[in-house]
Design an enzyme around this catalytic site. Structure first.
Site, short mmCIF file in Angstrom:
data_model
loop_
_atom_site.label_atom_id
_atom_site.label_comp_id
_atom_site.label_asym_id
_atom_site.label_seq_id
_atom_site.Cartn_x
_atom_site.Cartn_y
_atom_site.Cartn_z
N ALA A 119 0.85 -1.20 0.00
CA ALA A 119 0.00 0.00 0.00
C ALA A 119 0.88 1.24 0.00
CB ALA A 119 -0.93 -0.02 1.21
N THR B 222 11.17 -2.68 -4.11
CA THR B 222 12.28 -3.47 -4.66
C THR B 222 13.53 -2.60 -4.60
OG1 THR B 222 11.59 -2.68 -6.84
CG2 THR B 222 10.91 -4.90 -6.23
N THR C 175 8.70 -2.49 -10.08
CA THR C 175 9.67 -2.53 -11.18
C THR C 175 10.65 -3.67 -10.93
OG1 THR C 175 9.50 -0.16 -11.33
CG2 THR C 175 11.36 -1.18 -12.47
N PHE D 203 3.97 3.87 -14.73
CA PHE D 203 4.70 5.02 -15.27
C PHE D 203 4.32 6.31 -14.57
CE2 PHE D 203 4.75 1.92 -18.78
CZ PHE D 203 6.13 1.82 -18.96
N LEU E 131 12.40 -0.23 -17.21
CA LEU E 131 13.77 0.20 -16.88
C LEU E 131 14.27 1.18 -17.94
CD1 LEU E 131 15.63 -3.06 -15.72
CD2 LEU E 131 14.52 -1.33 -14.34
N CYS F 117 12.97 5.86 -8.00
CA CYS F 117 13.08 5.01 -9.19
C CYS F 117 14.33 5.19 -10.04
CB CYS F 117 11.86 5.21 -10.07
SG CYS F 117 10.42 4.38 -9.40
N PHE G 264 11.76 15.13 -2.76
CA PHE G 264 12.59 15.02 -3.98
C PHE G 264 12.01 15.80 -5.15
CE2 PHE G 264 10.82 12.18 -7.24
CZ PHE G 264 9.75 11.62 -6.58
C1 UDX Z 1 7.20 0.16 -5.25
C2 UDX Z 1 8.62 -0.29 -5.67
O1 UDX Z 1 9.56 0.30 -4.78
C3 UDX Z 1 9.04 0.10 -7.04
O2 UDX Z 1 10.07 -0.75 -7.46
C4 UDX Z 1 7.98 -0.04 -8.06
O3 UDX Z 1 8.35 0.63 -9.21
C5 UDX Z 1 6.66 0.39 -7.55
O4 UDX Z 1 6.34 -0.14 -6.28
P1 UDX Z 1 6.43 2.28 -3.90
O5 UDX Z 1 4.98 2.00 -3.94
O6 UDX Z 1 6.85 3.70 -4.11
O7 UDX Z 1 7.25 1.53 -5.02
O8 UDX Z 1 7.07 1.67 -2.58
P2 UDX Z 1 6.62 1.91 -1.07
O9 UDX Z 1 5.92 3.21 -0.93
O10 UDX Z 1 7.80 1.60 -0.23
O11 UDX Z 1 5.52 0.79 -0.84
C6 UDX Z 1 5.73 -0.57 -0.76
C7 UDX Z 1 4.82 -1.15 0.33
O12 UDX Z 1 4.92 -2.57 0.33
C8 UDX Z 1 5.17 -0.68 1.76
O13 UDX Z 1 4.03 -0.07 2.34
C9 UDX Z 1 5.53 -1.98 2.49
O14 UDX Z 1 5.13 -2.00 3.85
C10 UDX Z 1 4.80 -3.02 1.67
N1 UDX Z 1 5.34 -4.39 1.78
C11 UDX Z 1 6.66 -4.63 1.62
C12 UDX Z 1 4.47 -5.45 2.02
O15 UDX Z 1 3.27 -5.25 2.19
N2 UDX Z 1 4.98 -6.72 2.07
C13 UDX Z 1 6.30 -6.99 1.94
O16 UDX Z 1 6.72 -8.15 2.02
C14 UDX Z 1 7.17 -5.90 1.71
C1 UDX Z 2 9.70 8.73 -12.38
C2 UDX Z 2 9.12 8.58 -13.80
O1 UDX Z 2 8.86 9.89 -14.33
C3 UDX Z 2 7.87 7.75 -13.76
O2 UDX Z 2 7.38 7.54 -15.08
C4 UDX Z 2 8.19 6.41 -13.12
O3 UDX Z 2 7.01 5.62 -13.02
C5 UDX Z 2 8.80 6.61 -11.73
O4 UDX Z 2 9.94 7.44 -11.83
P1 UDX Z 2 9.17 10.25 -10.28
O5 UDX Z 2 10.51 9.80 -9.78
O6 UDX Z 2 7.99 10.14 -9.38
O7 UDX Z 2 8.78 9.46 -11.60
O8 UDX Z 2 9.26 11.81 -10.69
P2 UDX Z 2 9.86 12.60 -11.94
O9 UDX Z 2 8.90 13.68 -12.28
O10 UDX Z 2 10.27 11.73 -13.04
O11 UDX Z 2 11.14 13.33 -11.31
C6 UDX Z 2 12.29 12.60 -10.90
C7 UDX Z 2 13.38 13.57 -10.49
O12 UDX Z 2 13.92 14.24 -11.62
C8 UDX Z 2 12.95 14.67 -9.52
O13 UDX Z 2 13.94 14.85 -8.53
C9 UDX Z 2 12.82 15.87 -10.41
O14 UDX Z 2 12.97 17.07 -9.72
C10 UDX Z 2 13.96 15.63 -11.37
N1 UDX Z 2 13.82 16.34 -12.65
C11 UDX Z 2 12.75 16.12 -13.46
C12 UDX Z 2 14.82 17.24 -13.05
O15 UDX Z 2 15.80 17.44 -12.33
N2 UDX Z 2 14.69 17.87 -14.25
C13 UDX Z 2 13.63 17.66 -15.09
O16 UDX Z 2 13.59 18.26 -16.17
C14 UDX Z 2 12.63 16.75 -14.68
#
Ligand code: UDX
Ligand code: UDX
Length: 465
Positions: A12, A94, A134, A164, A223, A278, A340
């Protein structure tokens, strides 16, 4: 394949929560269970106070308010959720491995494997298992093996459906997705599983935006997409270094380059360096995969995107110290922003952590204001680095609830996150509150620097002359 009546999602987090909320909203006849091993997180998702939701995303709380308790449910009962659902999303984290083979590079798949084992244990009926996290290319075959090991005579299909969405715009990215990618096995049951998932997204997206491929292409596309996006940022950041020693302005260069329709204007904003959960993780993973298959030149190529990003963060911190007469010891420095990027409370890999750490090495006193990040999160981020003891971090970093308190008597301000509210602060007042000469450092050009100069700031920004 039977009609999907119940979907469950394990994890979640930032991805699982918003994605399932939108799926529930658009598929009112499907029950959506979101489960997590962390009971505190589930309690927050079930809170009546929408400010308590564990994920902050514009538009998310409205959707949760509409569907929670109707067809969207948050719980810690993972077994029940597995048992009930015809389709199970795995959306657990992950992270990059911190131990053993592939340490610092490969994705740690232990949570994904645990989920697969638990599904295999509990399942009493056929399941479609969807990889939302991912994952490295070919993970689906490991999941399939674990699932089939129990030999219960059940049919499992493993789909790859990478996310995405970008944080801060997640709800819009889900509602108006450029494309949905679904990879599945190219056999009868694989194709039926793909169809079942297509129909969930077709509830709100036109069919031409729903792309189906084989599993491996789908895993690798995620990726690749993140690597390409990050690569653009490192490219413009490399140019920003050159702009600073020449008469060029990086924003003007970005604009000129981006107007070429073959290049396009997005993701060309020079910054302190990209953050987020990511980009770095996925590129390290890509590099690891290339090396694993002996493709060292390809690995080196992608690794350079990370090297440049570290260089940019380091350069920013060094530039601050240099501009302030080569010493910041005992000086108060205000950091505006810790997340971030704007519109999220997520701080994973935020450049703020790195910049604060470097300045604290120089014994600066850091005062941070961020509209959405709590103090405990900031301390956890710093303590995780293990540069200093938690007590030392407490001493050097002060959390502020008010931006004007953060800047009072400060020698410098570093604007790290491009929150909109920073643009409308009373900068004249801020200048008056600060020690002189007053410095403003900005990696993202969110302010009109000419105006800041007019009111007396020494403006020094990465990417700006
Ligand atoms: C996750 C992955 O990090 C990323 O690789 C992928 O692209 C999208 O999903 P995110 O949803 O941002 O990203 O991660 P996070 O907010 O840390 O949520 C993962 C959740 O899984 C946590 O709430 C954690 O408690 C839960 N979890 C983890 C389980 O319920 N069971 C487990 O065994 C491990
Ligand atoms: C990214 C991808 O965009 C998304 O498709 C994927 O599913 C998860 O990873 P996210 O990391 O949530 O999403 O945000 P993003 O808007 O991509 O920004 C990533 C980082 O790049 C931020 O720190 C942002 O400030 C920075 N950034 C973005 C720059 O420094 N310059 C830019 O022009 C755009």
């Amino acid at each position: 394949m039977k009609e999907i009546k119940t979907i469950s999602c394990i994890g979640a987090g930032y991805v699982g929560g918003p994605t399932m909320a939108v799926i529930a909203l658009k598929n009112p006849n499907i029950r959506v269970n979101v489960v997590d091993i962390n009971p505190d997180k589930i309690k927050q998702w079930n809170s009546d106070n929408m400010d308590d939701l564990p994920v902050y995303e514009p538009g998310l709380s409205d959707i949760v308010r509409q569907v929670r308790g109707k067809n969207l449910f948050f719980s810690t009962d993972i077994e029940k959720a597995i048992d009930e659902a015809e389709m199970i999303f795995i959306s657990v984290n992950t992270p990059t491995k911190t131990y053993g083979v592939g340490k610092g590079m490969a994705a740690d798949l232990k949570y994904v494997e645990l989920c697969a084992r638990q599904i295999a244990e509990v399942a009493k009926s056929d399941k479609i298992v969807v990889e939302k996290s991912t994952l490295p290319v070919r993970t689906a075959s490991s999941i399939k093996r674990i699932l089939s090991e129990q030999n219960k005579g059940l049919n499992y299909s493993v789909l790859s459906n990478p996310e995405f969405l970008a944080e801060g715009t997640a709800i819009n990215d889900l509602l108006e997705a450029d494309r949905i990618l679904i990879g599945g096995e190219q056999n009868d049951s694989g194709k039926k599983a793909i169809e079942a998932l297509v129909s969930i997204y077709a509830a709100w997206l036109p069919s031409e935006r729903i792309l189906t491929t084989n599993v491996w292409s789908s895993e690798l596309s995620k990726l690749t997409a993140n690597a390409f996006l990050a690569q653009r940022i490192s490219s413009i950041n490399a140019i920003s270094a050159l702009c600073e020693v020449t008469e060029a302005d990086v924003d003007e260069v970005a604009r000129a380059v981006g107007m070429d329709s073959r290049i396009g204007p997005k993701f060309l904003k020079s910054s302190v360096g990209f953050g987020g959960s990511c980009f770095q993780k996925d590129i390290l993973n890509l590099v690891y995969l290339c090396r694993y298959y002996g493709l060292n030149e390809a690995a080196d190529y992608w690794e350079q995107v990370i090297i440049l990003n570290d260089y940019q963060k380091d350069r920013f911190a060094k530039k601050m110290v240099q501009s302030m007469f080569n010493t910041v010891s005992g000086k108060k420095i205000a950091l505006l922003g810790w997340a971030f990027k704007k519109d999220t409370n997520d701080t994973r890999e935020s450049a703020a952590i790195y910049v604060a750490d470097k300045l604290m090495d120089e014994q600066a006193e850091i005062h941070v204001y961020d509209p959405k990040v709590k103090k405990a999160r900031m301390m956890d981020d710093l303590n995780y680095l293990k540069t200093r003891t938690p007590e030392e971090n407490e001493q050097l970093l002060t959390f502020e609830n008010d931006p004007y308190e953060a800047v009072r008597e400060a020698h410098a301000i570093a604007i790290i996150t491009e929150w909109d509210e920073f643009k409308t602060l009373d900068w004249q007042k801020i200048y008056k509150l600060m020690k002189k000469p007053a410095f403003v450092f900005d990696g993202r050009n969110i302010l009109d620097f000419k105006d800041l100069r007019k009111i007396g700031f020494e403006v020094s920004a990465i990417g700006k002359n």
